[in-house]
Design a protein around this motif. Sequence first.
Motif, short mmCIF file in Angstrom:
data_model
loop_
_atom_site.label_atom_id
_atom_site.label_comp_id
_atom_site.label_asym_id
_atom_site.label_seq_id
_atom_site.Cartn_x
_atom_site.Cartn_y
_atom_site.Cartn_z
N GLY A 123 0.79 -1.24 0.00
CA GLY A 123 0.00 0.00 0.00
C GLY A 123 0.81 1.28 0.00
O GLY A 123 0.25 2.36 -0.14
N CYS A 125 2.70 4.30 -1.31
CA CYS A 125 2.67 4.98 -2.61
C CYS A 125 3.98 5.70 -2.85
O CYS A 125 4.42 6.49 -2.01
CB CYS A 125 1.52 5.99 -2.65
SG CYS A 125 -0.09 5.19 -2.57
N VAL A 131 -4.68 10.37 -1.25
CA VAL A 131 -5.52 9.29 -0.72
C VAL A 131 -4.72 8.24 0.05
O VAL A 131 -5.21 7.16 0.30
CB VAL A 131 -6.36 8.63 -1.84
CG1 VAL A 131 -7.41 9.61 -2.35
CG2 VAL A 131 -5.48 8.12 -2.96
N SER A 132 -3.47 8.55 0.38
CA SER A 132 -2.71 7.61 1.19
C SER A 132 -1.96 8.40 2.27
O SER A 132 -0.75 8.55 2.23
CB SER A 132 -1.72 6.83 0.31
OG SER A 132 -1.11 5.79 1.06
N GLU A 170 -4.78 -3.93 -1.16
CA GLU A 170 -3.70 -3.80 -0.18
C GLU A 170 -4.00 -4.78 0.94
O GLU A 170 -5.08 -4.75 1.52
CB GLU A 170 -3.64 -2.36 0.36
CG GLU A 170 -3.29 -1.34 -0.71
CD GLU A 170 -3.52 0.10 -0.25
OE1 GLU A 170 -3.52 0.36 0.95
OE2 GLU A 170 -3.71 0.95 -1.14
N ASN A 173 -5.05 -2.97 4.43
CA ASN A 173 -5.75 -1.70 4.52
C ASN A 173 -7.12 -1.90 5.18
O ASN A 173 -7.93 -2.68 4.68
CB ASN A 173 -5.91 -1.08 3.13
CG ASN A 173 -6.41 0.33 3.21
OD1 ASN A 173 -7.46 0.60 3.80
ND2 ASN A 173 -5.65 1.27 2.63
N TYR A 176 -10.11 -1.63 2.91
CA TYR A 176 -10.27 -2.82 2.05
C TYR A 176 -10.83 -3.98 2.86
O TYR A 176 -11.77 -4.66 2.43
CB TYR A 176 -8.92 -3.21 1.43
CG TYR A 176 -8.96 -4.52 0.68
CD1 TYR A 176 -9.60 -4.61 -0.56
CD2 TYR A 176 -8.41 -5.68 1.22
CE1 TYR A 176 -9.68 -5.80 -1.24
CE2 TYR A 176 -8.48 -6.89 0.55
CZ TYR A 176 -9.12 -6.94 -0.68
OH TYR A 176 -9.19 -8.13 -1.35
N PHE A 189 -13.35 1.06 -0.58
CA PHE A 189 -11.93 1.06 -0.91
C PHE A 189 -11.69 1.44 -2.37
O PHE A 189 -10.81 2.25 -2.69
CB PHE A 189 -11.33 -0.33 -0.62
CG PHE A 189 -9.85 -0.39 -0.81
CD1 PHE A 189 -8.99 0.26 0.05
CD2 PHE A 189 -9.29 -1.08 -1.88
CE1 PHE A 189 -7.61 0.22 -0.12
CE2 PHE A 189 -7.92 -1.13 -2.07
CZ PHE A 189 -7.08 -0.48 -1.20
N LYS A 193 -9.91 4.90 -2.73
CA LYS A 193 -8.47 4.66 -2.78
C LYS A 193 -8.03 4.21 -4.17
O LYS A 193 -7.33 4.94 -4.88
CB LYS A 193 -8.14 3.57 -1.73
CG LYS A 193 -6.68 3.38 -1.43
CD LYS A 193 -6.18 4.35 -0.40
CE LYS A 193 -4.76 4.17 0.09
NZ LYS A 193 -3.74 3.68 -0.76
N THR A 194 -8.44 3.02 -4.58
CA THR A 194 -7.90 2.45 -5.82
C THR A 194 -8.13 3.35 -7.02
O THR A 194 -7.19 3.69 -7.75
CB THR A 194 -8.53 1.08 -6.10
OG1 THR A 194 -8.38 0.28 -4.93
CG2 THR A 194 -7.87 0.39 -7.27
N GLU A 197 -6.40 6.82 -6.98
CA GLU A 197 -4.96 6.64 -7.24
C GLU A 197 -4.69 6.47 -8.73
O GLU A 197 -3.78 7.09 -9.29
CB GLU A 197 -4.44 5.39 -6.52
CG GLU A 197 -4.19 5.59 -5.04
CD GLU A 197 -3.88 4.29 -4.32
OE1 GLU A 197 -3.59 4.36 -3.11
OE2 GLU A 197 -3.93 3.21 -4.94
#
Length: 456
Positions: A123, A125, A131-132, A170, A173, A176, A189, A193-194, A197
């Motif tokens: 996870g 980045c 977003v992380s 991830e 996470n 997730y 998620f 997130k995904t 990104e």
Amino acid sequence: MIIKISWLASLLLVFAECRYEPNWDSLDSRPNPAWYDEAKFGIFIHWGVFSVPSFGSEWFWNYWHSGSKSYVDFVKSNYRPGWTYADFAKDFTAEFYNATQWTELFKDAGAKYIVLVTKHHEGFCNWPTNVSFNWNSKAVGPNRDLVGELANAIRKNSDIHFGIYHSLFEWFNPIYLGDKARKFQTQEFVNGKTMPELYELVNNYKPDIIWSDGDGGVTYKYWKSEEFIAWLFNDSPVKDTVLTNDRWGSGTMCKHGSFLTCADRYVPGKPLKKKWENAMTIDKHSWGYRREAKLEDLLNMEDIIQLFVKTISLGGNMLMNVGPTHDGRIAPIYEERLRDFGQWMKVNQEGIYGSKIWTSQNDSLTSDVWYTKKNDAVYAFVLKWPNNNQLALGSVIGRQGMTIEMIGYGSLSWKSASRGVIVDMNIPAVKLPCRWAWVLKIKYPRRKIMKMTVIN
Ligand SMILES: *[C@@H]1O[C@H](CO)[C@@H](O)[C@H](O)[C@H]1NC(C)=O
Ligand SMILES: *[C@@H]1O[C@H](CO)[C@@H](O)[C@H](O)[C@H]1NC(C)=O
Ligand SMILES: *[C@@H]1O[C@H](CO)[C@@H](O)[C@H](O)[C@H]1NC(C)=O
């Protein structure tokens, strides 16, 4: 009148079809941008927090967490009690990372594209992202935009295509895991997130390859993969140059996308209908850098050239992986492999870049001879020096005027045999153009075109 209307309707349909719809039938109908098949060779780069322990493999966190003994022991003997995986991140220092130097090395290796890990299953980045929070390379560790630096250096100093690897899921996470606990009936998620990104990566760094991975065994509907790829192909800033692989959710691998990867280190037994890629790694046991790797754990040049030749003869591309260190170096042993490979490529490139599969992939008489073709020539890649310097080629039919030359050396004499031809490779060793494999260029005389007079 009816005819006219239907003609108009079909014209409209043709225009409508220029946009891809978010379903695999439509997405798979897109012709690949030509550069990718011509490129043949790319470099994969696995870099992340796993490069800090640099022990075992890039799956370090997962194996440690699930109680794998060697990982548990390693942490127990080398780190203070209570050590967490997040504690590794501050030592991801990258102080020797020079993206221009990497670019020079990749150029020298003959690579036409690279695929950089932007985020693996851990996870973390490798670029500043919204977003992380606190788990990216700007906030902790290098305090730099690792992805941006390489994207810029590649564009500025080479004609190499820049590509990215990105993990959909991830391991640990909580968001997730929350979706997972709800049997993926929610998509918090993916939405939070995904997908943000992926859009961020494409808009900011304009990669020509999206190498997706890590679907967690969940469907492409959960991941919204079709919507994303439709945007990628229709409206993204790279819509005319980008390609994607096939790892977009369970059921997609080896089936959908611009090119197939099927499995790690994949080489099919025969040519496939779709373009494919052999993603492999110099370290036989890991994609991330491992300090404990032994020389015998690494592929040698014979292994690498054999795999590459077989791959391109069967219509694939090879994506060869290196794992940089936590401080941003590509260790000299990997550098040597890349530079050796590049030297060999430089000599033999005319039978490689832009080549196509021939009627035979490997020779029908002599093993370890593989073919490609380009324009009006056939190229035979000879992986093993023939006994008595006499090479029997069963797949080549001798014809008057046919010429055979070894690339980088010059012409060779040949004679017809009961099956195929025998090529005389009696060459002084000091005159050989390269090591590991030699390429013979076979050219047939142009056929005379008969002129016909049409009498009315
Ligand atoms: C990075 O490497 C290039 C090429 O070797 C060199 O010119 C440049 O000065 C280096 N940059 C830094 C910050 O060391
Ligand atoms: C993060 O969010 C801010 C504010 O919304 C925006 O200006 C910035 O461009 C975003 N950064 C990225 C990398 O998308
Ligand atoms: C050609 O390649 C195929 C597939 O790898 C293999 O089964 C076959 O034995 C090869 N033929 C020769 C003559 O080596």
